[in-house]
Design a protein around this motif. Sequence first.
Motif, PDB file in Angstrom:
ATOM      1  N   HIS A  16       0.859  -1.170   0.000  1.00 28.25           N
ATOM      2  CA  HIS A  16       0.000   0.000   0.000  1.00 28.25           C
ATOM      3  C   HIS A  16       0.901   1.227   0.000  1.00 28.25           C
ATOM      4  O   HIS A  16       2.003   1.188   0.549  1.00 28.25           O
ATOM      5  CB  HIS A  16      -0.900   0.032   1.243  1.00 28.25           C
ATOM      6  N   CYS A  72      -4.155   6.102  -0.481  1.00 28.74           N
ATOM      7  CA  CYS A  72      -3.243   5.014  -0.856  1.00 28.74           C
ATOM      8  C   CYS A  72      -2.854   5.208  -2.316  1.00 28.74           C
ATOM      9  O   CYS A  72      -3.694   5.446  -3.170  1.00 28.74           O
ATOM     10  CB  CYS A  72      -3.926   3.663  -0.670  1.00 28.74           C
ATOM     11  N   ASP A 131      -1.022   3.021  -4.275  1.00 29.70           N
ATOM     12  CA  ASP A 131      -0.758   1.807  -5.045  1.00 29.70           C
ATOM     13  C   ASP A 131      -2.086   1.097  -5.298  1.00 29.70           C
ATOM     14  O   ASP A 131      -2.782   0.719  -4.348  1.00 29.70           O
ATOM     15  CB  ASP A 131       0.201   0.910  -4.244  1.00 29.70           C
ATOM     16  N   PHE A 132      -2.435   0.920  -6.544  1.00 31.80           N
ATOM     17  CA  PHE A 132      -3.754   0.350  -6.877  1.00 31.80           C
ATOM     18  C   PHE A 132      -3.863  -1.081  -6.348  1.00 31.80           C
ATOM     19  O   PHE A 132      -3.415  -2.039  -6.959  1.00 31.80           O
ATOM     20  CB  PHE A 132      -4.000   0.382  -8.385  1.00 31.80           C
ATOM     21  N   CYS A 133      -4.482  -1.214  -5.166  1.00 33.05           N
ATOM     22  CA  CYS A 133      -4.369  -2.461  -4.411  1.00 33.05           C
ATOM     23  C   CYS A 133      -5.605  -3.340  -4.506  1.00 33.05           C
ATOM     24  O   CYS A 133      -5.557  -4.518  -4.172  1.00 33.05           O
ATOM     25  CB  CYS A 133      -4.067  -2.134  -2.959  1.00 33.05           C
ATOM     26  N   HIS A 143      -9.617   0.477  -4.365  1.00 33.70           N
ATOM     27  CA  HIS A 143      -8.414   1.273  -4.074  1.00 33.70           C
ATOM     28  C   HIS A 143      -8.715   2.768  -4.051  1.00 33.70           C
ATOM     29  O   HIS A 143      -8.207   3.494  -3.197  1.00 33.70           O
ATOM     30  CB  HIS A 143      -7.337   0.962  -5.128  1.00 33.70           C
ATOM     31  N   MET A 159      -9.672   4.036  -0.815  1.00 33.94           N
ATOM     32  CA  MET A 159      -8.708   3.909   0.287  1.00 33.94           C
ATOM     33  C   MET A 159      -8.077   5.278   0.528  1.00 33.94           C
ATOM     34  O   MET A 159      -7.034   5.608  -0.010  1.00 33.94           O
ATOM     35  CB  MET A 159      -7.651   2.863  -0.074  1.00 33.94           C
TER      36      MET A 159
END
Length: 665
Positions: free
Chosen positions: A587, A623, A625-627, A631, A634
Motif C-alpha cells: 500500500h 493510498c 498503489d492500486f491495491c 483502491h 482507500m
Amino acid sequence: MNMKKNQLMALVLILIAVTSGMTSCKPKNAGNAVSSDAASKVYVAPGKYDAFYNFVSGGFSGQMSVYGLPSGRLLRVIPVFSVDPEKGWGYSEETKPMLNTSHGFVPWDDLHHVQLSKTNGEYDGRWAFGNANNTPRLARIDLKTFRTAEIIELPNSGGNHSSPFITENTEYVVAGTRFSVPPDDVNGDVPINTYKQNFKGTLSFVSVGKEDGKMEIAFQIQCPGFNFDLSRAGKGVSHGWFFFSCYNTEQANTLLEVNASQKDKDFIMAVNWKKAEEYLKAGKGRKQTVKYAHNTYSDKTHSATSEIKTEVIVLDSKELKDICYFFPCPKSPHGCDVSPTGEYIVGSGKLAALIPVFSFDKMIKAIAAKDYIGEFEGVPILKYESVLYGEVKKPGLGPLHTEFDNNGNAYTSMFVSSEVVKWNIKDLKVLDRVPTYYSVGHLCVAGGDTKTPTGKYLVAYNKITKDRYLPTGPELSQSAQLYDISGDKMQLILDFPTIGEPHYAQICPAELIKGNSLKFFKMEENKNPYFSNGEATTKVVRTGNRIDVYMTAIRSHLTPDNIEGIRMGDEVYFHVTNLEQDWDVPHGFAIKGAANAELLVMPGETQSLKWNPDRVGIFPMYCTDFCSALHQEMSGYIRVSPSGSNVPLLFSTGKNLPASDSTKK
Ligand code: K7E
Ligand code: CUA
C-alpha cells in the motif's frame, strides 16, 4: 617514448572526431545487422520467466536496475545512492539514515559497477554490491528483498571508481580511490600543485560477514598518489592477489586529458592481500583518525541506523615492500580483467593499439627474481617483458573492458572503433568482431568474471545511442545490446534501453535467486517502534508539537481515516503499517502538501512519513498503489486548525464522529 604535447593534442582531437562522427561512419549494414532468427532467441512468452537476471548500474542515476534476459524487460529499479520518491527511499524517516555520510545527508551519487557475491569463484545469489563514485561509498543489496541493506563510507578517498571488486569467497569487497587526495588526518589545505608531495592513493579492504554480509573496513593500504581506475581480484591460481589499473602516473593535477597521457605506459598494480593480512595481524598497521558513516537497514525494525566511525588501520606500501608491485601497461589502462583460471591479466589501454595479456605465473617468477626496472615511490616496478604473456595485435581501437566465456575466449569492448572483439586467450588471435551502436563502454558476459562463465549471452552497454530509438529530445535513452555468443560468430539479437547511464553489469542464472525471494515481512517479527499490530492498536498521540499517527493499511482502508485536532506548527509523523500478509500487496501513502514523497509500504512493514502542515484546512490523504477494486476508496481526511485552537484530538475509521468544532458550538 613520450609523445610531444601537440602530437597528443592531435591524437585526442582525432579520438573526439571519430567518436562524435559516429553516425557518419556507422557500419553500412546497421539496419539489417540482426539475423532473421533474432526474434525467437529473445522471445519470452507472456507468463514465462526469463532465464537470467541482469543487474545493471545506473551511473548518474545512482540506482541499480534489474532486467530479465534474454527479453531485456526491466523488472526493478533498486534505489541505492539516490533518493527515490517512487519507493520513498531517502524520504521516509526509516530510510533517511541510509544516505547519511560524514558530509551529512547526501541524496545523490553515481553508481558505476555492480558485483555479485561469490562462493568458490562463482555467483552465490546472495548480495549485489555497488559503488558510489562521487562521495566514496559501498553498498550491499540483499537479493532476498532486492533492497539496499548496507552502505559504508570510505575515508581517505576522493572518488570511488575502482570499486567494488570482490574476492573468490567474498572475503573482501575492495575499493581503490579514483582521485588521490591528502589523507583525511593531515591538513589538506595545501597548494594543488603539491600533488606529488602531498596526495596519496588508498585501497580499502572491506570485509564481508560470512552469514550476514555485514561490511567492516578491515584495513586500508596507502599507495603512491595517482588515479586508480578498475580492478579485479585474482582467482584460482591467483587467489590472494588483486590487480588494479592505474593512470595519471604522471601525477598531473591539471588538464589530465593531455598531461596524464604523456607516458607510453602506466601501471597495473598487483596487490598481495594475503601478505597484507599477515602484516595486519603482526600489528604493522597504523591507526588513523578518520570519520565515516556506516549505515545498516534492518528487516526487523524496518529502519536504518547510521553510525559515525572514527578509526581505520592503514598499511603503508612504501614501508611494507612485498604487498604491492607495479608492472607497466600501455597507455592509460582502463579495464583490468582476470581470466577464469586466474592465470591471465588483461590490461586495456584506452589509447593503446594492442591488448597486453600478462601472466600471473611469470609475475610471481619475476618478483622472486627481483626483475625490477626501478621503483615508484618505494614500490618496485617489474619489467614489462618479464610479466607479459603476449599481446593481442590489431584488436581495434580504444579497448576498455574484457570478459570471458566457457570456451577459452575473451571479449573486449572497443570504444573508439565501436565494436566487440572476440579473441582466444591462448593464442591471442582475433576470432570475430561485431559492431556496437555506438561506442561501447562496459560489456558483460553471463558469469563472465567467474571461474566458470556461462557464456551464451553478452551485453554491450553503449555510451552513444544516436539513431537506435525514437527521439526523446536532446537526451536519448541509454542503450544496451544483447548478443548471442553461443556460436563461433557473435550475433546481435536485441536492443533495450536502460535507466541512467549503464557502466558495469552482471548476469546470473535466474535459478540462483528467484526461489529465495522474500514474499512479505512477517507481522510477528515487526520490531519497528511505531508498529501497529492491527487496527485496534492504531492511535494518534500528541507530545507537545509532535503528533505520531500510528496508522494501518489493509484492502481497502486506512485506519484512522479521519483525524482532527492537528494544529499549525505541529510536526506530524504518519507511521503506516501494512497489515497484509501476502505477496505483492504493497500500500502507498501520500498527503497533500507533503514536502517529500510517498511511502510505499510492503506487507508486514512499517514506514514513516514526516509532514509539516503549512496552512489551516482539510487535507486529503490516500493510498497510492492500486491495491484492490476499491483502491480509490482507500483514502481519508485530516483537519488542520490554527495554532492555539482547542479542537480536540480525534481519530477514527468508519464512525462519523460528532462535530467537534468549538467555534461553531
Ligand atoms: Cu564506465 Cu567502469 Cu566508470 Cu569503463 S567505467 S566504460
Ligand atoms: Cu491500498 Cu490502494
